[in-house]
Design a protein around this motif. Sequence first.
Motif, PDB file in Angstrom:
ATOM      1  N   LYS A  22       0.825  -1.212   0.000  1.00  0.00           N
ATOM      2  CA  LYS A  22       0.000   0.000   0.000  1.00  0.00           C
ATOM      3  C   LYS A  22       0.855   1.257   0.000  1.00  0.00           C
ATOM      4  CE  LYS A  22      -3.107   2.531   3.121  1.00  0.00           C
ATOM      5  NZ  LYS A  22      -3.855   2.465   4.392  1.00  0.00           N
ATOM      6  N   ASP A  25       3.097   1.549  -3.293  1.00  0.00           N
ATOM      7  CA  ASP A  25       2.325   1.966  -4.460  1.00  0.00           C
ATOM      8  C   ASP A  25       2.103   3.475  -4.409  1.00  0.00           C
ATOM      9  OD1 ASP A  25       2.214  -0.635  -5.312  1.00  0.00           O
ATOM     10  OD2 ASP A  25       0.176  -1.004  -4.574  1.00  0.00           O
ATOM     11  N   LEU A  26       1.813   4.002  -3.223  1.00  0.00           N
ATOM     12  CA  LEU A  26       1.638   5.444  -3.071  1.00  0.00           C
ATOM     13  C   LEU A  26       2.956   6.176  -3.285  1.00  0.00           C
ATOM     14  CD1 LEU A  26      -0.071   7.897  -2.313  1.00  0.00           C
ATOM     15  CD2 LEU A  26       0.329   7.363   0.108  1.00  0.00           C
ATOM     16  N   ALA A  28       5.447   5.280  -5.050  1.00  0.00           N
ATOM     17  CA  ALA A  28       5.862   5.209  -6.454  1.00  0.00           C
ATOM     18  C   ALA A  28       5.188   6.278  -7.303  1.00  0.00           C
ATOM     19  CB  ALA A  28       5.549   3.826  -7.016  1.00  0.00           C
ATOM     20  N   SER A  29       4.058   6.793  -6.828  1.00  0.00           N
ATOM     21  CA  SER A  29       3.336   7.814  -7.590  1.00  0.00           C
ATOM     22  C   SER A  29       3.798   9.229  -7.259  1.00  0.00           C
ATOM     23  CB  SER A  29       1.833   7.701  -7.314  1.00  0.00           C
ATOM     24  OG  SER A  29       1.544   8.056  -5.963  1.00  0.00           O
ATOM     25  N   MET A  30       4.772   9.352  -6.325  1.00  0.00           N
ATOM     26  CA  MET A  30       5.239  10.665  -5.887  1.00  0.00           C
ATOM     27  C   MET A  30       6.684  10.894  -6.322  1.00  0.00           C
ATOM     28  SD  MET A  30       3.674  10.443  -2.003  1.00  0.00           S
ATOM     29  CE  MET A  30       4.312  12.056  -1.511  1.00  0.00           C
ATOM     30  N   GLU A  31       7.033  12.145  -6.539  1.00  0.00           N
ATOM     31  CA  GLU A  31       8.400  12.514  -6.928  1.00  0.00           C
ATOM     32  C   GLU A  31       9.229  12.807  -5.678  1.00  0.00           C
ATOM     33  OE1 GLU A  31       9.722  13.771 -10.201  1.00  0.00           O
ATOM     34  OE2 GLU A  31       8.073  12.901 -11.315  1.00  0.00           O
ATOM     35  N   SER A  35      12.893   6.056  -0.063  1.00  0.00           N
ATOM     36  CA  SER A  35      12.253   4.853   0.454  1.00  0.00           C
ATOM     37  C   SER A  35      13.156   4.146   1.457  1.00  0.00           C
ATOM     38  CB  SER A  35      11.910   3.890  -0.686  1.00  0.00           C
ATOM     39  OG  SER A  35      11.360   2.705  -0.157  1.00  0.00           O
ATOM     40  N   LYS A 346       8.026  13.117   2.341  1.00  0.00           N
ATOM     41  CA  LYS A 346       8.421  12.212   1.262  1.00  0.00           C
ATOM     42  C   LYS A 346       9.487  11.192   1.701  1.00  0.00           C
ATOM     43  CE  LYS A 346       7.063  15.194  -2.560  1.00  0.00           C
ATOM     44  NZ  LYS A 346       7.470  15.819  -3.840  1.00  0.00           N
TER      45      LYS A 346
END
Length: 389
Positions: A22, A25-26, A28-31, A35, A346
Amino acid sequence: MIEPSHYLSETVKGLKPSGIRKFFDLAASMEGVISLGVGEPDFVTPWAVREASILSLEQGHTSYTANAGLLELREVISDYLLKVSKQSYNPKEEILVTVGASQALDVALRAIVNPGDEVIVIEPSFVSYASLVSLAGGTPISLQTEGDMEFKLQPKELEKVITDKTKAIILCSPSNPTGTVLDKEELEGIAEIIEKHDLLVISDEIYAELTYDRDYTSFVSIEGMRERTILVSGFSKGFAMTGWRLGYIAAQPEFLGAMLKIHQYSMMCAPTMAQYAAIEAMKNGQEDVYFMKKSYRQRRNLFVNALNEMGLTCHVPGGAFYVFPSIKATNLTSEEFAEQLLIEEKVAVVPGNVFGDSGEGYIRCSYASSLEQLQEALKRMQRFIEKRV
């Protein structure tokens, strides 16, 4: 039109999706996200290992291997286990090469579990353990551990959850997600309970190469435990070979034979070129392992010190490449903390509750990232904490 859910397995419908996915996936959609969540080395597989795989392709080794794996690979695994566990395994009858340690866990459980059997899962635990027990037809029994005890399994607590239905326990040291390592004396205490109640152990030793403060103790090295233990390990973590999907099982012949039957029907064999790469890793890869281990230890010390200084209490993990700090001082739940940290700063971490109820109030951070990224992540986390503590 049919209703697909009418045809689905009730067991599968009851499984929860991986809580880790979860957040990634979130993320991966952010610049610009750093991680700290993915459980894999940031090192590339050593060149000599990659070269061995390339050479195997050039030589035309593209067919199936024996179901149990290349005999040469099983022989070097046997030699390796003799060094690290002081136990001898017959490469022809007691070692099975699998598609990652994940498949090894799956076939191990399916080989021993009957409907209604209980398997004890020590929490916080790797997310797949309980689900794999359920898929094998068994009942996972949660055994929670405590942060103030460094999440170490206490024998007296283990004995409390054992019933006449208990078949086995899944043991993981070093642990994912906590990094906790059990020493010989602690393992001996667990072994006494195992023998007393005539149980089996699935010992997940995938992080065995990554211990930092003392030599590793394999559970099979404890007196009387080799015959009761299905040892699961692989090449993903210590040898930086996650994408190669190669693991192995070591167990006495009767267990191994049962697991081999499942492996034959479900997988045939592990990838051939990956097996040739693993032979090179086992024979000549220890210097690379040592280099990576030294780097992880440096990062661990940096990260743990910084977390404690900012008020996120954290024990020093003895192995793997995870820290599991308490975030209780922020008065946020694990999911709230992870979501807000990702959105505001982030930085992606894993909420501790996805590893079981005893993980609530904690987060898992992987320090298998560059020092530069770790330092930047810590700055962002410090900023985040200062707003809340």
